[in-house]
Motif scaffolding. Structure first.
Motif, short mmCIF file in Angstrom:
data_model
loop_
_atom_site.label_atom_id
_atom_site.label_comp_id
_atom_site.label_asym_id
_atom_site.label_seq_id
_atom_site.Cartn_x
_atom_site.Cartn_y
_atom_site.Cartn_z
N VAL A 224 76.91 -54.01 -25.62
CA VAL A 224 76.29 -54.92 -24.81
C VAL A 224 77.55 -55.67 -23.98
CG1 VAL A 224 77.30 -57.30 -25.95
CG2 VAL A 224 76.36 -56.12 -27.28
N ASN A 225 77.27 -55.71 -23.06
CA ASN A 225 78.12 -56.19 -21.93
C ASN A 225 78.01 -57.33 -21.30
OD1 ASN A 225 77.99 -52.74 -20.92
ND2 ASN A 225 76.13 -53.56 -20.49
N ILE A 226 79.24 -58.06 -21.09
CA ILE A 226 79.96 -59.04 -21.42
C ILE A 226 79.94 -59.49 -19.63
CG2 ILE A 226 81.25 -60.71 -21.30
CD1 ILE A 226 80.09 -60.68 -23.86
N GLU A 227 78.84 -60.24 -18.96
CA GLU A 227 78.65 -59.87 -17.24
C GLU A 227 79.02 -60.84 -16.88
OE1 GLU A 227 74.14 -60.21 -16.79
OE2 GLU A 227 74.13 -58.68 -17.57
N SER A 228 79.71 -62.46 -17.61
CA SER A 228 80.17 -63.34 -17.04
C SER A 228 81.02 -64.08 -18.09
CB SER A 228 79.70 -64.18 -16.03
OG SER A 228 78.42 -64.19 -16.45
N SER A 229 81.95 -64.88 -17.98
CA SER A 229 82.49 -65.88 -18.97
C SER A 229 83.35 -66.02 -18.04
CB SER A 229 83.18 -65.42 -19.31
OG SER A 229 84.19 -64.20 -19.37
N GLN A 230 82.69 -68.01 -17.48
CA GLN A 230 83.73 -69.02 -16.25
C GLN A 230 83.37 -70.39 -17.34
OE1 GLN A 230 81.57 -68.57 -12.77
NE2 GLN A 230 79.38 -69.28 -14.21
N PRO A 231 84.15 -70.96 -17.27
CA PRO A 231 84.14 -72.92 -17.55
C PRO A 231 82.76 -73.24 -16.78
CG PRO A 231 86.08 -72.27 -15.91
CD PRO A 231 85.57 -70.66 -16.36
N PRO A 232 82.90 -74.17 -17.52
CA PRO A 232 81.63 -75.48 -17.07
C PRO A 232 82.13 -75.67 -15.25
CG PRO A 232 82.40 -76.71 -19.16
CD PRO A 232 83.67 -75.17 -17.70
N ARG A 233 80.94 -75.86 -14.43
CA ARG A 233 81.22 -75.90 -12.95
C ARG A 233 81.80 -77.34 -12.99
NH1 ARG A 233 76.45 -73.59 -13.87
NH2 ARG A 233 75.20 -75.67 -13.93
N GLN A 234 81.92 -77.71 -14.11
CA GLN A 234 82.10 -79.34 -13.53
C GLN A 234 84.01 -79.41 -13.42
OE1 GLN A 234 80.51 -78.30 -15.24
NE2 GLN A 234 78.21 -79.48 -14.21
N VAL A 235 84.34 -78.40 -13.90
CA VAL A 235 86.04 -77.79 -14.12
C VAL A 235 86.47 -76.96 -13.26
CG1 VAL A 235 85.42 -79.90 -16.43
CG2 VAL A 235 85.40 -77.39 -16.38
N GLY A 237 87.36 -76.72 -10.44
CA GLY A 237 88.51 -76.69 -9.75
C GLY A 237 89.68 -76.73 -10.70
N ALA A 238 90.05 -77.73 -11.25
CA ALA A 238 91.00 -77.79 -13.08
C ALA A 238 91.42 -76.39 -14.40
CB ALA A 238 90.65 -78.98 -13.43
N PHE A 239 90.40 -75.93 -14.12
CA PHE A 239 89.93 -74.10 -14.04
C PHE A 239 91.44 -73.10 -13.72
CE2 PHE A 239 89.47 -69.74 -15.95
CZ PHE A 239 90.44 -70.74 -16.61
N VAL A 242 95.15 -73.97 -13.32
CA VAL A 242 95.20 -73.93 -14.70
C VAL A 242 95.87 -72.53 -14.80
CG1 VAL A 242 95.29 -73.61 -17.19
CG2 VAL A 242 94.37 -75.97 -16.26
N ILE A 243 94.77 -71.58 -14.20
CA ILE A 243 95.49 -69.67 -13.62
C ILE A 243 96.18 -69.52 -12.82
CG2 ILE A 243 93.92 -67.67 -12.72
CD1 ILE A 243 93.03 -68.78 -15.76
N ARG A 244 96.58 -70.31 -11.87
CA ARG A 244 97.29 -70.34 -11.00
C ARG A 244 99.25 -70.86 -11.95
NH1 ARG A 244 93.47 -72.61 -7.22
NH2 ARG A 244 94.55 -73.99 -7.55
N ALA A 245 98.58 -71.93 -11.81
CA ALA A 245 100.17 -72.33 -12.57
C ALA A 245 99.85 -70.99 -14.09
CB ALA A 245 99.74 -73.55 -13.48
#
Length: 398
Positions: A224-235, A237-239, A242-245
């Motif tokens: 089982v390969n997790i190819e990508s995991s990301q927040p919704p495209r609408q958020v 920038g905000a995410f 948060v990552i930088r902080a």
């Protein structure tokens, strides 16, 4: 004897008869035409233009109908055998059912079964198949994430694959969605998107395999390969903010830990040194007190034996201790009423001043020459004699 040799009666095997002693090659068209007539006679056709009388025609028709059914039967048997024989490739296996009941699992090679009594299900079992899934789902901390994954699987048990599940592929898809949602729903968003992403695939694989085993689907999950995991495209920038902080926070923590790793050993060393100094001071004070107590006990015993001598000795030792390091000299004249003060430190300072005035470097330790000592002794003696004389004259006058 050959048909065209002398005495062979010219019997042409191709049915050409005696054609005027012509010994050339047989007529192929005539031979083919006779062959067609023979086939027609077998399958119920008429024998040709010179078919003979009616009785012979009826016998030929009955024989042709029987021959037709025999031919059809032969063809049907051949077709049945052709369809019953099959080849199982190395990467394949086949399951044979007889009246719907499992009979055997066929290994690679040339095999035969008997339809419609038996049924054959042949599938590749070593081939790795891939199913891809992309879903948006909620995490444990109620955040939405988009996860794209791929499931690699093969058929581990062909019997279970054929008999236990009517649609194993659909069961795989539904079980994959269920396993993924369960694992993601039990994890926080940070774990799904960052450091927990590697372990996410293993958890989904274990849970998915457990589901398929309960279903008896006969499928084996290879990876089982997790190819990508990301927040919704609408958020996004905000995410990213948060990552930088969070990265800044981690960087500051690392700096603080580095500073602590530098300061704490030094502080521990200073604390240990202070403790050791205190322990040394304690031992010193205790030892000195014990020594003073022992010396006082010894002195008390001597004082009890000779109080006067002991007091005198104590007085002399005390004065010697007090005046031993002074640069002043006090001369007490016996019979006099005062003491003479000799300021040796002032004399030393005056000598240093004279050396500086003459341009000579002042020595770190000033010493008196023999002449200076003799002159000082003469002064002291003259002063003593003067004071003694003054004292005596005063007593005489009284």
């Amino acid at each position: 004897m050959a048909w065209n040799e002398p005495g062979g009666n010219n019997q042409d095997p191709w049915g050409g008869g005696n054609k005027g002693n012509n010994q050339g090659p047989p007529d192929l068209d005539e031979a083919f035409r006779k062959f067609q007539q023979t086939l027609k006679g077998i399958f119920g056709g008429k024998g040709g233009s010179n078919g003979g009388n009616h009785s012979r025609g009826g016998s030929a028709g009955q024989g042709g109908g029987a021959g037709l059914w025999i031919g059809v039967l032969v063809i049907a048997v051949l077709a049945y055998i052709w369809n019953a024989i099959y080849i199982v490739d190395e990467k394949e296996r086949a399951v044979i059912l007889r009246f719907g009941k499992y009979v055997e699992t066929v290994d690679p090679g040339l095999n035969m079964y008997f339809p419609p009594v038996e049924s054959k299900f042949q599938y590749p079992v070593t081939q790795i198949n891939t199913y891809r899934l992309s879903q948006s789902m909620l995490t444990e901390d109620e955040n939405i994430v988009e996860v794209a994954m791929s499931v690699q699987y093969n058929i581990a048990d062909l019997k279970d694959y054929v008999l236990n599940d009517s649609n194993p592929e659909q069961s795989l898809k539904e079980a994959t969605q269920s396993a993924l949602r369960h694992v993601v729903g039990s994890s926080e968003m940070d774990m799904v998107l960052t450091e927990g992403r590697a372990g996410l695939g293993e958890e989904v694989k274990e849970r998915l395999q457990d589901y398929l085993d309960q279903y008896g689907s006969g499928l084996n999950i290879v990876q089982v390969n997790i190819e990508s995991s990301q927040p919704p495209r609408q958020v996004v920038g905000a995410f990213d903010d948060v990552i930088r902080a969070r990265e800044e926070e981690q960087r500051e923590k690392n700096k603080a830990e580095a500073y602590a790793n530098q300061i704490i050993p030094e502080a521990r060393g200073d604390a240990q040194r202070i403790l050791e100094d205190a322990e040394g001071y304690k031992q010193e004070v205790v030892s000195r007190a014990e020594g003073d107590a022992a010396r006082f006990s010894n002195l008390l015993g001597e004082y009890k034996k000779a109080p006067g001598v002991t007091r005198e000795r104590l007085y002399i030792e005390t004065m010697q201790e007090l005046l031993g390091s002074t640069s002043k000299v006090l001369v007490d004249v016996e019979g006099g009423n005062n003491m003479m003060y000799l300021p040796l430190d002032k004399l030393m300072d005056s000598k240093k001043a004279k050396a500086s005035a003459t341009g000579m470097s002042a020595p770190s330790q000033v010493t008196l020459t023999q002449d200076e000592i003799s002159a000082l002794a003469d002064q002291v003696t003259a002063e003593i004699n003067r004071r003694v004389s003054s004292t005596r004259q005063g007593r005489t006058a009284r």
